[in-house]
Scaffold this active site. Structure first.
Site, PDB file in Angstrom:
ATOM      1  N   GLY A   1       0.762  -1.210   0.055  1.00 31.30           N
ATOM      2  CA  GLY A   1      -0.001  -0.156   0.025  1.00 31.30           C
ATOM      3  C   GLY A   1       0.960   1.135   0.016  1.00 31.30           C
TER       4      GLY A   1
ATOM      5  N   ARG B   1      -2.741   8.403   4.090  1.00 35.84           N
ATOM      6  CA  ARG B   1      -2.904   9.234   5.210  1.00 35.84           C
ATOM      7  C   ARG B   1      -1.427   9.765   5.868  1.00 35.84           C
ATOM      8  NH1 ARG B   1      -6.773   6.459   9.150  1.00 35.84           N
ATOM      9  NH2 ARG B   1      -6.159   4.553   7.801  1.00 35.84           N
TER      10      ARG B   1
ATOM     11  N   LYS C   1       4.706   4.239   2.788  1.00 36.22           N
ATOM     12  CA  LYS C   1       4.599   4.086   3.991  1.00 36.22           C
ATOM     13  C   LYS C   1       5.524   3.254   4.666  1.00 36.22           C
ATOM     14  CE  LYS C   1       0.575   2.319   5.991  1.00 36.22           C
ATOM     15  NZ  LYS C   1      -0.932   2.506   6.629  1.00 36.22           N
TER      16      LYS C   1
ATOM     17  N   ASP D   1       2.897  -2.250   8.370  1.00 32.53           N
ATOM     18  CA  ASP D   1       2.660  -1.067   8.881  1.00 32.53           C
ATOM     19  C   ASP D   1       2.608  -1.300  10.726  1.00 32.53           C
ATOM     20  OD1 ASP D   1       0.171  -1.858   9.114  1.00 32.53           O
ATOM     21  OD2 ASP D   1      -0.735   0.034   8.082  1.00 32.53           O
TER      22      ASP D   1
ATOM     23  N   GLY E   1     -11.748  -4.185  11.458  1.00 32.80           N
ATOM     24  CA  GLY E   1     -12.718  -4.973  11.435  1.00 32.80           C
ATOM     25  C   GLY E   1     -12.965  -5.648  12.656  1.00 32.80           C
TER      26      GLY E   1
ATOM     27  N   GLU F   1     -16.027  -6.193   8.322  1.00 32.38           N
ATOM     28  CA  GLU F   1     -15.377  -4.803   8.025  1.00 32.38           C
ATOM     29  C   GLU F   1     -16.141  -3.520   8.495  1.00 32.38           C
ATOM     30  OE1 GLU F   1     -11.646  -4.588   7.072  1.00 32.38           O
ATOM     31  OE2 GLU F   1     -12.230  -6.416   7.805  1.00 32.38           O
TER      32      GLU F   1
ATOM     33  N   ASN G   1      -0.844   4.739  10.417  1.00 28.79           N
ATOM     34  CA  ASN G   1      -1.435   5.484   9.189  1.00 28.79           C
ATOM     35  C   ASN G   1      -1.068   6.937   9.115  1.00 28.79           C
ATOM     36  OD1 ASN G   1      -2.902   3.174   8.528  1.00 28.79           O
ATOM     37  ND2 ASN G   1      -4.343   3.346  10.591  1.00 28.79           N
TER      38      ASN G   1
ATOM     39  N   LYS H   1      38.891  13.864  10.649  1.00 29.65           N
ATOM     40  CA  LYS H   1      37.986  13.658   9.333  1.00 29.65           C
ATOM     41  C   LYS H   1      38.986  12.630   8.868  1.00 29.65           C
ATOM     42  CE  LYS H   1      38.061  14.295   5.217  1.00 29.65           C
ATOM     43  NZ  LYS H   1      38.456  14.569   3.769  1.00 29.65           N
TER      44      LYS H   1
ATOM     45  N   ARG I   1      58.389  30.071  10.468  1.00 34.23           N
ATOM     46  CA  ARG I   1      57.665  31.467  10.615  1.00 34.23           C
ATOM     47  C   ARG I   1      58.425  32.735  10.617  1.00 34.23           C
ATOM     48  NH1 ARG I   1      57.436  29.550  16.994  1.00 34.23           N
ATOM     49  NH2 ARG I   1      59.495  30.536  17.426  1.00 34.23           N
TER      50      ARG I   1
HETATM   51  C1  UD1 Z   1      -7.287  -4.231   7.381  1.00 37.17           C
HETATM   52  C2  UD1 Z   1      -8.364  -5.688   7.759  1.00 37.17           C
HETATM   53  C3  UD1 Z   1      -9.170  -5.224   9.005  1.00 37.17           C
HETATM   54  C4  UD1 Z   1      -8.266  -4.905  10.018  1.00 37.17           C
HETATM   55  C5  UD1 Z   1      -7.184  -3.803   9.910  1.00 37.17           C
HETATM   56  C6  UD1 Z   1      -6.159  -3.760  10.911  1.00 37.17           C
HETATM   57  C7  UD1 Z   1      -8.751  -6.657   5.639  1.00 37.17           C
HETATM   58  C8  UD1 Z   1      -9.927  -6.720   4.672  1.00 37.17           C
HETATM   59  N1  UD1 Z   1      -9.221  -5.637   6.740  1.00 37.17           N
HETATM   60  O1  UD1 Z   1      -8.082  -3.232   7.151  1.00 37.17           O
HETATM   61  O2  UD1 Z   1     -10.101  -6.107   9.243  1.00 37.17           O
HETATM   62  O3  UD1 Z   1      -8.690  -4.426  11.242  1.00 37.17           O
HETATM   63  O4  UD1 Z   1      -6.471  -4.114   8.388  1.00 37.17           O
HETATM   64  O5  UD1 Z   1      -5.087  -2.740  10.522  1.00 37.17           O
HETATM   65  O6  UD1 Z   1      -7.993  -6.990   5.597  1.00 37.17           O
HETATM   66  N2  UD1 Z   1      -2.348  -4.110   1.400  1.00 37.17           N
HETATM   67  C9  UD1 Z   1      -1.475  -4.376   0.460  1.00 37.17           C
HETATM   68  N3  UD1 Z   1      -2.260  -4.509  -0.752  1.00 37.17           N
HETATM   69  C10 UD1 Z   1      -3.687  -4.230  -1.006  1.00 37.17           C
HETATM   70  C11 UD1 Z   1      -4.212  -3.926   0.196  1.00 37.17           C
HETATM   71  C12 UD1 Z   1      -3.744  -3.422   1.162  1.00 37.17           C
HETATM   72  O7  UD1 Z   1      -0.395  -4.697   0.388  1.00 37.17           O
HETATM   73  O8  UD1 Z   1      -4.057  -4.494  -2.085  1.00 37.17           O
HETATM   74  C13 UD1 Z   1      -1.663  -3.950   2.781  1.00 37.17           C
HETATM   75  C14 UD1 Z   1      -1.231  -2.586   3.162  1.00 37.17           C
HETATM   76  O9  UD1 Z   1      -0.464  -1.744   2.625  1.00 37.17           O
HETATM   77  C15 UD1 Z   1      -1.398  -2.635   4.614  1.00 37.17           C
HETATM   78  C16 UD1 Z   1      -2.116  -3.862   5.018  1.00 37.17           C
HETATM   79  O10 UD1 Z   1      -2.354  -4.652   3.881  1.00 37.17           O
HETATM   80  O11 UD1 Z   1      -0.126  -2.803   5.104  1.00 37.17           O
HETATM   81  C17 UD1 Z   1      -3.691  -3.566   5.596  1.00 37.17           C
HETATM   82  O12 UD1 Z   1      -4.311  -2.681   4.388  1.00 37.17           O
HETATM   83  P1  UD1 Z   1      -5.147  -2.008   4.672  1.00 37.17           P
HETATM   84  O13 UD1 Z   1      -5.696  -1.246   3.653  1.00 37.17           O
HETATM   85  O14 UD1 Z   1      -4.596  -0.952   5.717  1.00 37.17           O
HETATM   86  O15 UD1 Z   1      -6.514  -2.438   5.510  1.00 37.17           O
HETATM   87  P2  UD1 Z   1      -7.498  -2.026   6.521  1.00 37.17           P
HETATM   88  O16 UD1 Z   1      -8.520  -1.114   5.856  1.00 37.17           O
HETATM   89  O17 UD1 Z   1      -6.812  -1.177   7.523  1.00 37.17           O
HETATM   90 CA    CA Z   2      -4.703  -0.298   7.830  1.00 39.11          CA
END
Ligand code: UD1
Ligand code: CA
Length: 472
Positions: free
Chosen positions: A13, A17, A24, A106, A143, A158, A231, A355, A444
């Site tokens: 991702g 934010r 990130k 993250d 979630g 979710e 985030n 240095k 000198r």
């Molecule tokens: C997700 C969970 C949620 C949980 C939350 C905790 C799902 C559907 N939901 O939601 O239940 O409470 O994490 O933080 O999983 N990422 C990818 N590729 C993608 C999408 C996301 O690599 O296509 C990575 C993001 O970079 C991140 C992690 O997955 O590191 C979580 O994704 P994010 O979109 O933040 O999920 P949340 O909506 O927070």
């Molecule tokens: Ca998240």
């Protein structure tokens, strides 16, 4: 270490934010990137070869930022949701009939002890998987955990799909799961993007596995800070503070005294030997290693330095990529950079800069000097105000000073230059030619005294004009 665990870290991702041009997981907390911090927890439960990071945004930079040899990468070119991200890792993660541990890129505060407990739980029972849960006063965005009559996890709903009753549930999914590989991969393939966001939700596998008669358990984590997901930059700062507080605490428990631990800032990779003392407001960065019995004075900032045993670093020393030998004393207000090397029992005092310079055993530069691109032998005394003129405006040149040399105060050493052992440079000299061993070198203008000159001048000024008067 369970040889059957494969770790998948979701890190594709962007992190909108964060309001950043950088992905990130490249942001830093505790002295390293978020991704490296989570890999550090993962390496306690799986060898590097079985850790797969799913990357997407700035994939090349993310790959390059990971220094752990063997760690695998899988690319997710389009972010279609967390289930899709894990699927992208399937070919890289050769899981066989082992376990798949899924982590968020993250979440840098997760402790490896918690991961081990989650793996042990999944391994122990007739479970298809287990996940961490925690209770939050404000569960918004997460979630929610739905449970069945036996208290097992029935589903994760979710935020966007939850009913008002479900939104009132405080137990949330932090996004850390462990699954048995075979049933997990087939459940993952069955995930459909039938939700308001149109994404493939990893959380749907829980329900899918349940429908097939599998059991999913949970491991409640009482300390919710461990599960903090980053985030925003505000959360980044919180994570940084927590990681540094943990580091300071670990060091103290291993026999290091830290004064005002809230004020020191120590990166997670730093090592400190027993009975060393770290004063308030010290910053220890990167891969700094400090030996036993040292004292690090207040306000000092040391990055990637190697400091032997029983070294005294007085206040306000700034040093990078440098080495200090045993029993040396550095500071206050000294600057060491670019592979400066102060050997055993050296003394480097206030406003002395080194240095790319090797400063031999027992040598001293106590005040106000610049020593650059120099090799300085043992038992040398560098007087106050000594400067190696190492730069001619185009190139850098070397200065070589032999054992036992004495350089008088305010000497200007024009490089390239060699001062052979045992030589003596008179104070205030400008030295441009090689100095032979054991010689006295004076570079000198000689002093000329004119008796009575000053007095005569004052008197002639008084008679010439009353207005000007005598000058001092
Ligand atoms: C997700 C969970 C949620 C949980 C939350 C905790 C799902 C559907 N939901 O939601 O239940 O409470 O994490 O933080 O999983 N990422 C990818 N590729 C993608 C999408 C996301 O690599 O296509 C990575 C993001 O970079 C991140 C992690 O997955 O590191 C979580 O994704 P994010 O979109 O933040 O999920 P949340 O909506 O927070
Ligand atoms: Ca998240």
């Amino acid at each position: 270490m369970n040889e059957n665990v494969t770790v998948v870290i979701l890190a594709a991702g962007l992190g909108t934010r964060m309001k950043s041009n950088r992905a990130k997981v490249l942001h830093e907390a505790g002295g390293d990137t978020l991704l490296n911090q989570i890999i550090r927890a993962a390496e306690h439960v799986a060898p590097h070869e079985r850790i797969v990071a799913v990357i997407g945004h700035q994939a090349d930079q993310v790959r390059q930022s990971v220094p752990f040899a063997g760690v695998q990468f899988a690319e997710q070119r389009e972010q279609k949701g967390t289930a899709h991200a894990v699927l992208c890792a399937r070919d890289t993660a050769s899981t066989g009939n082992g376990l798949v541990l899924i982590l968020n890129g993250d979440g840098p505060l997760l402790r490896h002890e918690t991961l081990s407990r989650l793996i042990a739980l999944t391994d122990s029972d007739s479970l298809a998987g287990a996940l961490l849960t925690t209770e939050l006063a404000d569960p918004a965005g997460y979630g929610r955990i739905l449970r069945d009559e036996q208290g097992l996890v029935a589903a994760i709903i979710e935020q966007r799909a939850a009913s008002p009753q479900q939104l009132a549930i405080n137990e949330v999914n932090p996004g850390v799961y462990c699954f048995r590989a075979a049933p997990f991969w087939s459940a993952l393939e069955a995930v459909q993007p039938n939700n308001p966001a149109g994404e493939y939700y990893l959380t749907d596998v829980v329900e899918i596995l349940r429908r097939k008669g599998h059991k999913i358990a949970s491991l409640p984590v009482p300390d919710a800070t461990e599960l903090l997901g980053i985030n925003t930059r505000v959360e980044l700062a919180t994570a940084d503070t927590i990681l540094r507080a943990r580091k300071a605490r670990d060091l103290m428990l291993s026999g290091i005294t830290i004064q005002n631990p809230d004020t020191v800032s120590i990166d997670v990779m730093v090592e400190v030997g027993q009975d060393s003392l770290i004063e308030a407001n010290v910053h220890l960065r990167g891969k700094t290693r400090i030996g036993a019995g040292c004292r690090i004075g207040t306000g000092s900032v040391l990055r990637d330095c190697e400091i032997a045993d029983n070294v005294t670093v007085l206040p306000y020393v700034v040093a990078e990529a440098s080495r200090i030998g045993a029993h040396a004393s550095i500071g206050p207000f000294s600057r060491l950079r670019l592979h400066a090397e102060a050997e055993e029992a050296t003394h480097i005092g206030n406003f002395v800069e080194l240095k790319k310079t090797r400063f031999g055993r027992g040598s001293k530069a106590q005040h106000l000097a610049y020593l650059g691109d120099a090799t300085i032998g043992a038992g040398v005394n560098i007087g106050a105000g000594t400067i190696t003129c190492n730069y001619d405006g185009m190139k850098k040149h070397a200065t070589c000073i032999g054992d036992g040399v004495f350089v008088g105060s305010n000497s200007t050493l024009v490089a390239p230059l060699e001062i052979a052992e045992g030589a003596y440079v008179a104070a205030g000299s400008v030295i441009t030619k090689p100095v032979p061993a054991d010689a006295l070198s004076i570079g000198r203008a000689y002093q000329v005294d004119k008796p009575g000159w000053a007095k005569r001048r004052r008197e002639s000024a008084t008679t010439a004009s009353d207005k000007t008067g005598p000058r001092p």
